[in-house]
Scaffold this active site. Structure first.
Site, PDB file in Angstrom:
ATOM      1  N   LYS A  61     -24.514   1.488   7.085  1.00  0.00           N
ATOM      2  CA  LYS A  61     -25.261   0.361   7.366  1.00  0.00           C
ATOM      3  C   LYS A  61     -24.807   0.010   8.608  1.00  0.00           C
ATOM      4  CE  LYS A  61     -22.692  -3.384   5.025  1.00  0.00           C
ATOM      5  NZ  LYS A  61     -22.797  -4.512   4.795  1.00  0.00           N
ATOM      6  N   LEU A  84     -17.786  -8.785  -1.605  1.00  0.00           N
ATOM      7  CA  LEU A  84     -17.882  -8.622  -0.378  1.00  0.00           C
ATOM      8  C   LEU A  84     -18.654  -7.640   0.347  1.00  0.00           C
ATOM      9  CD1 LEU A  84     -13.825  -8.775  -0.008  1.00  0.00           C
ATOM     10  CD2 LEU A  84     -15.203 -10.569  -0.273  1.00  0.00           C
ATOM     11  N   ARG A  85     -19.557  -7.655   1.355  1.00  0.00           N
ATOM     12  CA  ARG A  85     -20.405  -6.912   1.856  1.00  0.00           C
ATOM     13  C   ARG A  85     -19.712  -6.516   3.197  1.00  0.00           C
ATOM     14  NH1 ARG A  85     -25.148 -10.404   3.362  1.00  0.00           N
ATOM     15  NH2 ARG A  85     -23.137 -11.881   3.220  1.00  0.00           N
ATOM     16  N   LEU A 104     -34.752  -6.508   0.374  1.00  0.00           N
ATOM     17  CA  LEU A 104     -36.119  -6.079   0.155  1.00  0.00           C
ATOM     18  C   LEU A 104     -36.603  -5.129   1.536  1.00  0.00           C
ATOM     19  CD1 LEU A 104     -38.655  -8.668  -1.435  1.00  0.00           C
ATOM     20  CD2 LEU A 104     -37.769  -6.534  -2.216  1.00  0.00           C
ATOM     21  N   LYS A 145     -21.790   4.301  -6.455  1.00  0.00           N
ATOM     22  CA  LYS A 145     -20.754   4.311  -7.444  1.00  0.00           C
ATOM     23  C   LYS A 145     -20.978   3.243  -8.693  1.00  0.00           C
ATOM     24  CE  LYS A 145     -16.739   2.408  -6.097  1.00  0.00           C
ATOM     25  NZ  LYS A 145     -16.627   1.080  -6.953  1.00  0.00           N
ATOM     26  N   THR A 177     -13.437  -3.010  -8.490  1.00  0.00           N
ATOM     27  CA  THR A 177     -14.833  -3.107  -9.251  1.00  0.00           C
ATOM     28  C   THR A 177     -14.272  -2.096 -10.629  1.00  0.00           C
ATOM     29  OG1 THR A 177     -16.138  -3.471  -7.420  1.00  0.00           O
ATOM     30  CG2 THR A 177     -17.221  -2.522  -9.539  1.00  0.00           C
ATOM     31  N   ALA A 223     -37.284  -1.746   3.024  1.00  0.00           N
ATOM     32  CA  ALA A 223     -37.319  -0.545   2.983  1.00  0.00           C
ATOM     33  C   ALA A 223     -36.850   0.555   3.828  1.00  0.00           C
ATOM     34  CB  ALA A 223     -38.837  -0.113   2.613  1.00  0.00           C
ATOM     35  N   ASP A 253       0.639  -1.211  -0.130  1.00  0.00           N
ATOM     36  CA  ASP A 253      -0.215   0.132  -0.100  1.00  0.00           C
ATOM     37  C   ASP A 253       0.902   1.237  -0.318  1.00  0.00           C
ATOM     38  OD1 ASP A 253      -3.333   0.395   1.344  1.00  0.00           O
ATOM     39  OD2 ASP A 253      -1.838   2.159   0.896  1.00  0.00           O
ATOM     40  N   CYS A 261     -19.758   1.240  -2.725  1.00  0.00           N
ATOM     41  CA  CYS A 261     -20.065   0.505  -3.765  1.00  0.00           C
ATOM     42  C   CYS A 261     -21.357   0.871  -4.653  1.00  0.00           C
ATOM     43  CB  CYS A 261     -19.981  -0.907  -3.684  1.00  0.00           C
ATOM     44  SG  CYS A 261     -18.422  -1.677  -3.061  1.00  0.00           S
TER      45      CYS A 261
HETATM   46  C1  UDX Z   1     -11.714  -0.460  -3.539  1.00  0.00           C
HETATM   47  C2  UDX Z   1     -12.385   0.242  -4.472  1.00  0.00           C
HETATM   48  O1  UDX Z   1     -12.850   1.570  -4.360  1.00  0.00           O
HETATM   49  C3  UDX Z   1     -13.814  -0.701  -4.891  1.00  0.00           C
HETATM   50  O2  UDX Z   1     -14.655  -0.046  -6.103  1.00  0.00           O
HETATM   51  C4  UDX Z   1     -13.496  -1.941  -5.254  1.00  0.00           C
HETATM   52  O3  UDX Z   1     -14.803  -2.909  -5.377  1.00  0.00           O
HETATM   53  C5  UDX Z   1     -12.578  -2.866  -4.316  1.00  0.00           C
HETATM   54  O4  UDX Z   1     -11.398  -1.691  -3.982  1.00  0.00           O
HETATM   55  P1  UDX Z   1     -11.821  -0.291  -1.099  1.00  0.00           P
HETATM   56  O5  UDX Z   1     -10.952  -1.391  -0.781  1.00  0.00           O
HETATM   57  O6  UDX Z   1     -12.886   0.102  -0.163  1.00  0.00           O
HETATM   58  O7  UDX Z   1     -12.429  -0.597  -2.469  1.00  0.00           O
HETATM   59  O8  UDX Z   1     -10.892   0.913  -1.302  1.00  0.00           O
HETATM   60  P2  UDX Z   1     -10.171   1.754  -0.386  1.00  0.00           P
HETATM   61  O9  UDX Z   1     -10.664   1.544   1.044  1.00  0.00           O
HETATM   62  O10 UDX Z   1     -10.069   3.165  -0.696  1.00  0.00           O
HETATM   63  O11 UDX Z   1      -8.626   1.110  -0.312  1.00  0.00           O
HETATM   64  C6  UDX Z   1      -7.762   1.501  -1.521  1.00  0.00           C
HETATM   65  C7  UDX Z   1      -6.177   1.059  -0.896  1.00  0.00           C
HETATM   66  O12 UDX Z   1      -5.536   1.191  -2.114  1.00  0.00           O
HETATM   67  C8  UDX Z   1      -6.000   2.260  -0.057  1.00  0.00           C
HETATM   68  O13 UDX Z   1      -5.405   1.721   1.248  1.00  0.00           O
HETATM   69  C9  UDX Z   1      -4.921   3.098  -0.623  1.00  0.00           C
HETATM   70  O14 UDX Z   1      -3.897   3.610   0.160  1.00  0.00           O
HETATM   71  C10 UDX Z   1      -4.401   2.214  -1.642  1.00  0.00           C
HETATM   72  N1  UDX Z   1      -3.702   2.580  -2.792  1.00  0.00           N
HETATM   73  C11 UDX Z   1      -4.399   3.430  -3.456  1.00  0.00           C
HETATM   74  C12 UDX Z   1      -2.443   2.352  -3.333  1.00  0.00           C
HETATM   75  O15 UDX Z   1      -1.926   1.419  -2.332  1.00  0.00           O
HETATM   76  N2  UDX Z   1      -1.919   2.815  -4.199  1.00  0.00           N
HETATM   77  C13 UDX Z   1      -2.763   3.676  -5.394  1.00  0.00           C
HETATM   78  O16 UDX Z   1      -2.170   4.215  -6.265  1.00  0.00           O
HETATM   79  C14 UDX Z   1      -3.823   3.765  -4.720  1.00  0.00           C
HETATM   80  C1  UDX Z   2     -22.556  -4.332  -1.547  1.00  0.00           C
HETATM   81  C2  UDX Z   2     -22.839  -5.542  -2.263  1.00  0.00           C
HETATM   82  O1  UDX Z   2     -23.818  -6.262  -1.414  1.00  0.00           O
HETATM   83  C3  UDX Z   2     -21.611  -6.594  -2.231  1.00  0.00           C
HETATM   84  O2  UDX Z   2     -21.849  -7.753  -2.732  1.00  0.00           O
HETATM   85  C4  UDX Z   2     -20.595  -5.609  -3.027  1.00  0.00           C
HETATM   86  O3  UDX Z   2     -19.397  -6.409  -3.215  1.00  0.00           O
HETATM   87  C5  UDX Z   2     -20.125  -4.488  -2.535  1.00  0.00           C
HETATM   88  O4  UDX Z   2     -21.526  -3.518  -2.232  1.00  0.00           O
HETATM   89  P1  UDX Z   2     -22.026  -3.298   0.736  1.00  0.00           P
HETATM   90  O5  UDX Z   2     -22.138  -1.756  -0.129  1.00  0.00           O
HETATM   91  O6  UDX Z   2     -20.768  -3.516   1.648  1.00  0.00           O
HETATM   92  O7  UDX Z   2     -21.965  -4.326  -0.322  1.00  0.00           O
HETATM   93  O8  UDX Z   2     -23.247  -3.343   1.596  1.00  0.00           O
HETATM   94  P2  UDX Z   2     -24.924  -3.957   1.424  1.00  0.00           P
HETATM   95  O9  UDX Z   2     -25.064  -4.855   2.707  1.00  0.00           O
HETATM   96  O10 UDX Z   2     -25.007  -4.419   0.101  1.00  0.00           O
HETATM   97  O11 UDX Z   2     -25.794  -2.707   1.903  1.00  0.00           O
HETATM   98  C6  UDX Z   2     -25.620  -1.653   0.788  1.00  0.00           C
HETATM   99  C7  UDX Z   2     -26.539  -0.571   1.025  1.00  0.00           C
HETATM  100  O12 UDX Z   2     -28.051  -0.991   0.885  1.00  0.00           O
HETATM  101  C8  UDX Z   2     -26.742  -0.216   2.699  1.00  0.00           C
HETATM  102  O13 UDX Z   2     -26.818   1.468   2.812  1.00  0.00           O
HETATM  103  C9  UDX Z   2     -27.813  -0.990   3.385  1.00  0.00           C
HETATM  104  O14 UDX Z   2     -28.424  -0.199   4.541  1.00  0.00           O
HETATM  105  C10 UDX Z   2     -28.795  -0.647   2.024  1.00  0.00           C
HETATM  106  N1  UDX Z   2     -29.657  -1.708   2.122  1.00  0.00           N
HETATM  107  C11 UDX Z   2     -29.301  -3.084   1.873  1.00  0.00           C
HETATM  108  C12 UDX Z   2     -30.853  -1.527   2.169  1.00  0.00           C
HETATM  109  O15 UDX Z   2     -31.457  -0.318   2.357  1.00  0.00           O
HETATM  110  N2  UDX Z   2     -31.968  -2.290   2.231  1.00  0.00           N
HETATM  111  C13 UDX Z   2     -31.650  -3.600   1.953  1.00  0.00           C
HETATM  112  O16 UDX Z   2     -32.663  -4.509   2.056  1.00  0.00           O
HETATM  113  C14 UDX Z   2     -30.333  -4.178   1.766  1.00  0.00           C
END
Ligand code: UDX
Ligand code: UDX
Length: 472
Positions: free
Chosen positions: A343, A156-157, A273, A286, A124, A275, A34, A283
């Site tokens: 969440k 991953l959630r 489902l 975006k 992603t 509300a 990182d 995620c």
């Molecule tokens: C990221 C993406 O945002 C998401 O769309 C994808 O599904 C999974 O990877 P996330 O792990 O939540 O999700 O990202 P983030 O928590 O921002 O971690 C990214 C890491 O990469 C940070 O620790 C950052 O320091 C590191 N990084 C970023 C590098 O090491 N090199 C870089 O050039 C940019």
């Molecule tokens: C999501 C996807 O589930 C996962 O597969 C993907 O890899 C990353 O994005 P995450 O964003 O961590 O995971 O959380 P998730 O549990 O999916 O909830 C996403 C949002 O939807 C939260 O704000 C949650 O509060 C909301 N939600 C979820 C609802 O409002 N209603 C529901 O029934 C379920």
């Protein structure tokens, strides 16, 4: 015994760190790189930068044995066969995914290639990123026989990421030749042949040696679309039930019964489902925007995704109006906000509906007393304590002298509050629940005015029915 693969994971965020630790858990040798030196230092000292169940235990179990942390990408590339890219792909201004971090990392990888490498897209990314990564490697002079690029999207959630990784519904590999596909098969073999689950110290979950993980191998483009399409469909499901909740409310129906009735249809299913305040997180918002943009680039007008986004944004305005309807005026009112994370079971406030609603209420002149079991430190960075917001040590401290309690995040503990104690703390017995954690009839018996989503308001005769105001 499955083959041990040397793996480099780039990015130690919510996805990269989980992947690195889980690859070590299933027997591989991992270097997690990182560019955030503070984060690497913390990890090397056994610290855990994110809130994920099981992560502290697995990190302690594998630190400096199966997994090590570094800021040096070059040496890690030279030592590893598989290179997982899990750096951030945040939403760009046009809605497209910002892939500048991915490109920067690929350029760095190209400079250190010393033999055949498989680059794996874990973040992603839009469809055809696979081609762009290959082009980038070519431009940096890497011979075609010295690398392949595959897609291995993450599902991953947050809050259940470790379990989602080790007990996946499916593992998707997008590869355009056998050699690269076989390396990914080797990496996931402990899960697909079930040998991991036979180990005495395996993390318990829904899979077992008899019922191992399912692997789907397809083209890189199909794998990239599977990820975006899956998230877009889940977001669609949430916006659908939220749209139904507004119709239900207009005819005094009950969205919880409606969702239960729909969910009993095995083709619909009860999950996603619920509300509420709408979806948030790093995620769904975006990925819906990125998928809409990708379709547009291909000349396809993916209108339904625009509707998903609009319904989600409206849901927060509707909730804001519920607060106005229950309190009449907001200026000078003290509101207890339970929940800041997007969440329950996470400390992540990225695109959190709770934070967005709190900002709107502060702008309307209310003062907030907020409590969240895990997300307060991150929230303070974007909403520093001051005259418009303070942070409490418990839900009851937050409710002290408040005009109402707002439930904004579905933490399990918020569904089991001591309601008598809450009532004593409150100036007025008003609860506005954005996550439907309680039943209106029970709240009425306890003397609360209880407003929730997609269900009739509960109120005592003398309190009177909250006046439904039109959207501001
Ligand atoms: C990221 C993406 O945002 C998401 O769309 C994808 O599904 C999974 O990877 P996330 O792990 O939540 O999700 O990202 P983030 O928590 O921002 O971690 C990214 C890491 O990469 C940070 O620790 C950052 O320091 C590191 N990084 C970023 C590098 O090491 N090199 C870089 O050039 C940019
Ligand atoms: C999501 C996807 O589930 C996962 O597969 C993907 O890899 C990353 O994005 P995450 O964003 O961590 O995971 O959380 P998730 O549990 O999916 O909830 C996403 C949002 O939807 C939260 O704000 C949650 O509060 C909301 N939600 C979820 C609802 O409002 N209603 C529901 O029934 C379920």
């Amino acid at each position: 015994m499955s083959k041990q693969v040397s793996i480099c994971v780039i990015g130690s965020g919510y996805v990269g760190l989980v992947a690195a630790v889980c690859f070590a858990e299933i027997g591989h040798k991992v270097i997690c790189v990182d560019n955030n030196e503070a984060k690497v230092k913390m990890l090397r000292e056994g610290g855990v930068p994110i809130y994920e169940e099981h992560l502290p235990d697995l990190l302690a179990k594998h630190l400096n044995r199966g997994v090590e942390f570094s800021c040096e990408l070059g040496p890690a590339i030279e030592q590893c066969d598989a290179i997982f890219i899990a750096v951030g792909t945040p939403q760009g201004s046009t809605g497209s995914a910002d892939l500048s971090y991915v490109e920067a990392v690929v350029s760095e990888i190209a400079r250190s290639v010393n033999g055949y490498k498989v680059l794996v897209e874990k973040s992603t990314v839009p469809v055809y990123t696979n081609e762009w990564v290959s082009r980038c490697m070519h431009r940096h002079g890497v011979e075609p026989h010295n690398f392949d690029v595959v897609s291995n999207p993450e599902f991953l959630r947050e809050g259940t990421a470790i379990e989602d990784f080790l007990h996946p519904d499916r593992i998707v590999i997008g590869a355009n030749n056998k050699r690269s596909a076989d390396l990914l098969r080797d990496i996931y073999a402990p899960l697909t042949d079930g040998s991991y689950y036979a180990k005495p110290d395996a993390l318990p979950g829904m899979l077992s040696a008899e019922k191992p993980a399912t692997l789907l191998v397809t083209s890189a483009q199909s794998a990239e679309i599977i990820k975006h399409a899956s998230n877009a469909f889940l977001a669609l499901k949430i916006s659908f039930i939220n749209a139904i909740s507004n119709l239900a409310e207009s005819v005094d129906a009950d969205i919880e019964d409606i969702a239960a009735g729909m969910g009993l249809d095995s083709r619909i299913g009860p999950k996603f489902l619920r509300a509420g305040l709408g979806y948030g997180g790093s995620c769904f918002p975006k990925d819906v925007a990125a998928f809409y943009w990708v379709a547009q680039q291909q000349g396809i007008d993916f209108q339904i995704l625009e509707e998903v986004r609009k319904i989600n944004a409206t849901q927060q305005e509707i909730f804001f109006n519920k607060v106005r309807s229950a309190l009449w005026t907001l200026r000078g009112k003290k509101l207890a906000a339970l929940g800041l994370a997007f969440k329950g079971d996470t400390d992540d406030i990225r695109d959190s509906p709770a934070i967005d609603v709190i900002k709107k209420l502060i702008a309307a002149g209310a003062t907030i007393s907020a409590y969240d079991p895990a997300a307060m430190d991150k929230a303070k960075a974007v909403l520093p304590a001051g005259e418009s917001i303070s942070y409490a040590a418990s839900p009851y401290e937050a409710a002290e002298g408040a005009d109402a309690v707002l439930i904004l995040t579905d933490w399990k503990e918020f569904a089991k509050l001591d309601l008598q104690k809450l009532n004593v703390a409150l100036k007025f017995p008003i609860i506005i629940d954005g996550r439907n954690l309680y039943k209106p009839a029970e709240m009425l018996e306890l003397g609360f005015t209880y407003v929730s989503v997609g269900r009739p308001a509960a109120y005592t005769a003398q309190q009177g029915k909250p006046r439904k105001l039109v959207l501001s």
